[in-house]
Enzyme design. Structure first.
Site, short mmCIF file in Angstrom:
data_model
loop_
_atom_site.label_atom_id
_atom_site.label_comp_id
_atom_site.label_asym_id
_atom_site.label_seq_id
_atom_site.Cartn_x
_atom_site.Cartn_y
_atom_site.Cartn_z
N LEU A 196 0.84 -1.19 0.00
CA LEU A 196 0.00 0.00 0.00
C LEU A 196 0.88 1.25 0.00
O LEU A 196 1.78 1.38 0.84
CB LEU A 196 -0.91 0.02 1.23
CG LEU A 196 -2.21 -0.79 1.15
CD1 LEU A 196 -1.94 -2.27 0.96
CD2 LEU A 196 -3.08 -0.55 2.37
N ASP A 238 2.07 -3.65 5.71
CA ASP A 238 1.05 -3.39 4.70
C ASP A 238 1.39 -4.06 3.37
O ASP A 238 0.90 -3.64 2.32
CB ASP A 238 0.89 -1.87 4.49
CG ASP A 238 2.19 -1.21 4.04
OD1 ASP A 238 3.26 -1.63 4.52
OD2 ASP A 238 2.13 -0.27 3.22
#
Length: 323
Positions: A196, A238
């Site tokens: 991300l 992430d």
């Protein structure tokens, strides 16, 4: 039986259990062939067959909505015999034609309370199946079911609690299994690593609870997008990894691009009620012999870093390594 019991004790992988059970059935019962076919979404899907002459093979059953003995046993959890395999709908024609089946006995293989596979004892000649043979086959299948149940328990413990994906360790083990399968079957394999963009800013701006919700949404979107036998794992923080069996070349890029498209549809709800979109960077790598999991993941990760350096919100394919 001792061999299957040892597999249960050491918590062996699913293909190892399938192959060991097939070999024991052929050895103990003297049947022409023994198939152990695991279920996918309740349907017989991935099989390993062991032949009395010592040969073996792995296969994937083509999807078919027609009922047959395998489907009936999987649904009912009860054994069935097939006197004439040539009758339409008795057994998948893929197996009848490939392995010369004339008659068969099909038994459920349960792990706990769930049927996880079906066992097919096959004969190239018409025959009657002795109840004592089926009893022995059932006992061996029960031992294999114990091994699978232990493996299931271990995998359950290896699930990332926040996202419901495989955690880092389980992902590496699954990738090792898929590399071994690709090596045996000479089939392609690809991995995608997704990260991300600017996730730290999300945590810093909106708080860690919002970041956790975002990670769960990403995981759910990835699992919904990919095939049932693809594996989605949380690589750490992430970052997510998707393992893509039987995928090569443009299909790997298309699969990664699908993920980017789906994840761009996720939005963060701000405290003021407004919404903010996200972007994701991605690295794609195809497995090449003689790579192991570490080398393959390193190439995908390097491609991911290349995507970040190129401005984020895109994908980069790892070049094929030169010898």
């Amino acid at each position: 039986m001792e061999r299957l019991a040892r597999l249960a004790q050491r918590d062996a992988g699913l293909p190892a259990v399938q192959r060991a059970l097939g070999e024991e059935l052929v050895t103990v019962l003297g049947v022409d062939q023994a198939h152990v076919i695991v279920l996918d979404a309740g349907h017989p899907a991935h099989g390993i067959v062991v032949m009395r002459d010592g040969g073996s093979n792995e296969y994937v059953l083509r999807p078919d909505d027609l009922p047959d003995a395998l489907r009936w046993v999987a649904d009912a959890g009860q054994a069935a015999t097939v006197a004439d395999a040539s009758v339409d709908g008795a057994l998948p024609q893929q197996l009848v034609k490939t392995y010369g089946l004339r008659s068969a006995a099909v038994l459920p293989l349960a792990a706990g309370d769930t049927v996880r596979a079906v066992v097919l004892l096959g004969s190239r000649e018409p025959r009657v199946w002795d109840p004592a043979e089926l009893h022995t086959a059932s006992a061996l299948s029960d031992l294999a079911g114990t091994a699978i149940a232990l493996r299931d328990a271990r995998l359950a413990a290896a699930i990332d609690p926040l996202t419901g994906c495989l955690n880092h360790g389980a992902m590496r083990e699954r990738l090792s299994e898929e590399i071994a399968r690709a090596r045996r079957q000479n089939t392609p394999l690809a991995v995608t690593i997704l990260d991300l963009d600017d996730f730290k800013r999300v945590n810093d701006t909106y708080g860690h609870p919002t970041g956790d919700v975002l990670l769960r949404h990403v995981a759910e979107a990835l699992r919904a997008e990919y095939r049932s036998f693809d594996q989605v794992a949380r690589y750490g923080g992430d970052e997510f990894v998707v393992i893509l069996p039987n995928v090569r070349g443009p299909r790997a890029d298309i699969a990664a691009a699908r993920a980017l498209r789906v994840l761009r549809e996720i939005h963060i709800t701000r405290p003021d009620g407004g919404q903010e979109g996200i972007t994701v960077s991605c690295g794609v790598a195809e497995w090449v012999e003689p790579e192991g999991p570490a080398e393959l993941l390193e190439r995908a990760d390097k491609a991911l870093r290349g995507s970040k350096a190129a401005g984020k919100d895109g994908l980069v394919r790892a070049p094929t390594p030169t010898s």
